[in-house]
Design an enzyme around this catalytic site. Sequence first.
Site, PDB file in Angstrom:
ATOM      1  N   ALA A 124       0.808  -1.233   0.000  1.00  0.00           N
ATOM      2  CA  ALA A 124       0.000   0.000   0.000  1.00  0.00           C
ATOM      3  C   ALA A 124       0.836   1.275   0.000  1.00  0.00           C
ATOM      4  O   ALA A 124       0.299   2.363   0.164  1.00  0.00           O
ATOM      5  CB  ALA A 124      -0.955  -0.018   1.198  1.00  0.00           C
ATOM      6  N   ASP A 179       7.387  -9.009   3.873  1.00  0.00           N
ATOM      7  CA  ASP A 179       7.517  -9.563   2.525  1.00  0.00           C
ATOM      8  C   ASP A 179       6.474 -10.676   2.444  1.00  0.00           C
ATOM      9  O   ASP A 179       6.603 -11.700   3.128  1.00  0.00           O
ATOM     10  CB  ASP A 179       8.935 -10.120   2.353  1.00  0.00           C
ATOM     11  CG  ASP A 179       9.140 -10.838   1.020  1.00  0.00           C
ATOM     12  OD1 ASP A 179       8.151 -11.155   0.332  1.00  0.00           O
ATOM     13  OD2 ASP A 179      10.313 -11.105   0.679  1.00  0.00           O
ATOM     14  N   VAL A 180       5.436 -10.470   1.639  1.00  0.00           N
ATOM     15  CA  VAL A 180       4.313 -11.418   1.657  1.00  0.00           C
ATOM     16  C   VAL A 180       4.701 -12.819   1.180  1.00  0.00           C
ATOM     17  O   VAL A 180       3.978 -13.779   1.459  1.00  0.00           O
ATOM     18  CB  VAL A 180       3.086 -10.908   0.844  1.00  0.00           C
ATOM     19  CG1 VAL A 180       2.494  -9.668   1.472  1.00  0.00           C
ATOM     20  CG2 VAL A 180       3.423 -10.699  -0.621  1.00  0.00           C
ATOM     21  N   ASN A 215      -3.030  -6.994  -2.508  1.00  0.00           N
ATOM     22  CA  ASN A 215      -2.704  -6.174  -3.676  1.00  0.00           C
ATOM     23  C   ASN A 215      -1.252  -6.349  -4.150  1.00  0.00           C
ATOM     24  O   ASN A 215      -0.952  -6.107  -5.315  1.00  0.00           O
ATOM     25  CB  ASN A 215      -2.974  -4.708  -3.333  1.00  0.00           C
ATOM     26  CG  ASN A 215      -2.324  -3.769  -4.318  1.00  0.00           C
ATOM     27  OD1 ASN A 215      -2.822  -3.569  -5.426  1.00  0.00           O
ATOM     28  ND2 ASN A 215      -1.170  -3.204  -3.960  1.00  0.00           N
ATOM     29  N   TYR A 237       3.682 -14.306 -14.782  1.00  0.00           N
ATOM     30  CA  TYR A 237       2.679 -13.393 -14.217  1.00  0.00           C
ATOM     31  C   TYR A 237       1.261 -13.922 -14.489  1.00  0.00           C
ATOM     32  O   TYR A 237       0.406 -13.948 -13.604  1.00  0.00           O
ATOM     33  CB  TYR A 237       2.879 -12.014 -14.849  1.00  0.00           C
ATOM     34  CG  TYR A 237       1.990 -10.921 -14.312  1.00  0.00           C
ATOM     35  CD1 TYR A 237       2.233 -10.346 -13.069  1.00  0.00           C
ATOM     36  CD2 TYR A 237       0.918 -10.440 -15.065  1.00  0.00           C
ATOM     37  CE1 TYR A 237       1.417  -9.328 -12.582  1.00  0.00           C
ATOM     38  CE2 TYR A 237       0.108  -9.425 -14.589  1.00  0.00           C
ATOM     39  CZ  TYR A 237       0.367  -8.876 -13.345  1.00  0.00           C
ATOM     40  OH  TYR A 237      -0.445  -7.867 -12.868  1.00  0.00           O
ATOM     41  N   LYS A 295      -1.552 -15.040 -11.728  1.00  0.00           N
ATOM     42  CA  LYS A 295      -2.859 -14.375 -11.611  1.00  0.00           C
ATOM     43  C   LYS A 295      -4.005 -15.354 -11.884  1.00  0.00           C
ATOM     44  O   LYS A 295      -5.076 -15.243 -11.283  1.00  0.00           O
ATOM     45  CB  LYS A 295      -2.931 -13.169 -12.546  1.00  0.00           C
ATOM     46  CG  LYS A 295      -1.938 -12.050 -12.172  1.00  0.00           C
ATOM     47  CD  LYS A 295      -2.173 -11.518 -10.768  1.00  0.00           C
ATOM     48  CE  LYS A 295      -1.312 -10.316 -10.445  1.00  0.00           C
ATOM     49  NZ  LYS A 295      -1.563  -9.766  -9.099  1.00  0.00           N
ATOM     50  N   ILE A 338      -3.609  -0.230 -15.894  1.00  0.00           N
ATOM     51  CA  ILE A 338      -3.757   0.864 -14.925  1.00  0.00           C
ATOM     52  C   ILE A 338      -2.423   1.617 -14.864  1.00  0.00           C
ATOM     53  O   ILE A 338      -1.352   0.989 -14.793  1.00  0.00           O
ATOM     54  CB  ILE A 338      -4.113   0.307 -13.513  1.00  0.00           C
ATOM     55  CG1 ILE A 338      -5.297  -0.686 -13.576  1.00  0.00           C
ATOM     56  CG2 ILE A 338      -4.383   1.445 -12.540  1.00  0.00           C
ATOM     57  CD1 ILE A 338      -6.628  -0.116 -14.014  1.00  0.00           C
TER      58      ILE A 338
HETATM   59  P1  NAP Z   1       3.430  -1.254  -8.328  1.00  0.00           P
HETATM   60  O1  NAP Z   1       3.204   0.211  -8.440  1.00  0.00           O
HETATM   61  O2  NAP Z   1       4.662  -1.849  -8.903  1.00  0.00           O
HETATM   62  O3  NAP Z   1       3.285  -1.675  -6.797  1.00  0.00           O
HETATM   63  C1  NAP Z   1       3.507  -2.997  -6.397  1.00  0.00           C
HETATM   64  C2  NAP Z   1       3.283  -3.083  -4.912  1.00  0.00           C
HETATM   65  O4  NAP Z   1       3.522  -4.446  -4.513  1.00  0.00           O
HETATM   66  C3  NAP Z   1       4.225  -2.191  -4.113  1.00  0.00           C
HETATM   67  O5  NAP Z   1       3.504  -1.520  -3.115  1.00  0.00           O
HETATM   68  C4  NAP Z   1       5.194  -3.190  -3.488  1.00  0.00           C
HETATM   69  O6  NAP Z   1       5.639  -2.825  -2.190  1.00  0.00           O
HETATM   70  C5  NAP Z   1       4.334  -4.422  -3.366  1.00  0.00           C
HETATM   71  N1  NAP Z   1       5.168  -5.612  -3.265  1.00  0.00           N
HETATM   72  C6  NAP Z   1       5.991  -6.130  -4.212  1.00  0.00           C
HETATM   73  N2  NAP Z   1       6.628  -7.211  -3.719  1.00  0.00           N
HETATM   74  C7  NAP Z   1       6.189  -7.380  -2.445  1.00  0.00           C
HETATM   75  C8  NAP Z   1       6.463  -8.319  -1.432  1.00  0.00           C
HETATM   76  N3  NAP Z   1       7.332  -9.329  -1.619  1.00  0.00           N
HETATM   77  N4  NAP Z   1       5.828  -8.190  -0.236  1.00  0.00           N
HETATM   78  C9  NAP Z   1       4.955  -7.181  -0.023  1.00  0.00           C
HETATM   79  N5  NAP Z   1       4.653  -6.269  -0.954  1.00  0.00           N
HETATM   80  C10 NAP Z   1       5.268  -6.357  -2.153  1.00  0.00           C
HETATM   81  O7  NAP Z   1       2.237  -2.065  -9.035  1.00  0.00           O
HETATM   82  P2  NAP Z   1       0.682  -1.739  -9.220  1.00  0.00           P
HETATM   83  O8  NAP Z   1       0.478  -1.477 -10.651  1.00  0.00           O
HETATM   84  O9  NAP Z   1       0.211  -0.772  -8.204  1.00  0.00           O
HETATM   85  O10 NAP Z   1       0.072  -3.207  -8.939  1.00  0.00           O
HETATM   86  C11 NAP Z   1      -0.668  -3.538  -7.778  1.00  0.00           C
HETATM   87  C12 NAP Z   1      -1.358  -4.869  -8.029  1.00  0.00           C
HETATM   88  O11 NAP Z   1      -2.258  -4.752  -9.141  1.00  0.00           O
HETATM   89  C13 NAP Z   1      -0.416  -6.011  -8.376  1.00  0.00           C
HETATM   90  O12 NAP Z   1      -0.881  -7.222  -7.811  1.00  0.00           O
HETATM   91  C14 NAP Z   1      -0.520  -6.088  -9.877  1.00  0.00           C
HETATM   92  O13 NAP Z   1      -0.181  -7.362 -10.379  1.00  0.00           O
HETATM   93  C15 NAP Z   1      -1.979  -5.763 -10.075  1.00  0.00           C
HETATM   94  N6  NAP Z   1      -2.304  -5.310 -11.425  1.00  0.00           N
HETATM   95  C16 NAP Z   1      -1.802  -4.144 -11.910  1.00  0.00           C
HETATM   96  C17 NAP Z   1      -2.152  -3.733 -13.186  1.00  0.00           C
HETATM   97  C18 NAP Z   1      -1.644  -2.457 -13.787  1.00  0.00           C
HETATM   98  O14 NAP Z   1      -1.979  -2.198 -14.968  1.00  0.00           O
HETATM   99  N7  NAP Z   1      -0.894  -1.629 -13.074  1.00  0.00           N
HETATM  100  C19 NAP Z   1      -2.983  -4.533 -13.980  1.00  0.00           C
HETATM  101  C20 NAP Z   1      -3.478  -5.715 -13.458  1.00  0.00           C
HETATM  102  C21 NAP Z   1      -3.137  -6.084 -12.164  1.00  0.00           C
HETATM  103  P3  NAP Z   1       7.099  -2.148  -1.905  1.00  0.00           P
HETATM  104  O15 NAP Z   1       7.234  -1.032  -2.896  1.00  0.00           O
HETATM  105  O16 NAP Z   1       7.001  -1.722  -0.486  1.00  0.00           O
HETATM  106  O17 NAP Z   1       8.119  -3.231  -2.109  1.00  0.00           O
END
Ligand code: NAP
Length: 245
Positions: A11, A61-62, A88, A153, A157, A186
Amino acid sequence: MNHKVALITGAGKGIGKAIALAFAQAGYQVAVNYNGSKERAMEVVETIRSYGVCAQAFQADVSQEDDVKAMVDAVVETFGRIDVLVNNSGITKDGLMLRMSSEDFHKVIAVNLEGTFHCLRHVSRIMMKQRSGSIINMASVVGLIGNAGQANYAASKAGVIGLTKSAARELALRHIRVNAIAPGFIETDMTAKLAEKDQQKMMEQIPLRSFGKPEDVASVCVALASDAFGYVTGQVIHVDGGMVM
Ligand code: NAP
């Protein structure tokens, strides 16, 4: 103001940040999970507190079950309960399948799928005692239709969708709903990595002809967790401008 508690993983930025702020605006107390982005998570906490709502950051770390267990214990110690969990956190490590290392395949599964499983399992224990709760798992349209260059990925998912439906069946009698959201494209750091020409190709597949914003996903999360969606479980809600239908 309600005094329910929402735990949002990942978050500190992107979609997770928007979700944390949206739950806070809806009056939830918010547990802000982060892994590496401590400063950003603290900023999110400060913003939420400026709304007059309780918030605290929790590092975990999840993909590490011990981290998740410690985080869930700490959230319950701080807030006394967990009403909403949004799984998330997610990563990408893209590449064509023939060139993808086993390490890159497993790392994505470990965070996106196993991480969701760890949080779901530990938080559902708390929700079972409460006999209520709402869990939302972040899937992706890629988990439904696949994507060249994202075998790891897409598998993670698709796994999240199967996990969501199984958990929904197991937890329904305890009044715990489990749903997934499948975002399309997004605008976050995750999608900023994509080349301009790939973004253009993606845009052509979106009937609404615009990329989504993190807030578009966040508002659906808050609605899905609310009593208005009290008869909805085991579903995958697309937030994708009509990309997959
Ligand atoms: P993002 O900006 O890269 O953020 C990813 C988040 O995941 C960060 O807050 C990060 O936390 C956290 N994270 C990564 N590895 C982790 C771990 N080992 N333990 C705990 N937290 C971890 O990506 P986003 O676009 O916001 O994506 C959020 C979710 O939506 C993801 O599941 C992604 O697959 C999904 N999604 C995104 C899109 C899109 O178009 N953006 C589309 C479909 C689905 P830290 O920074 O603290 O490490």
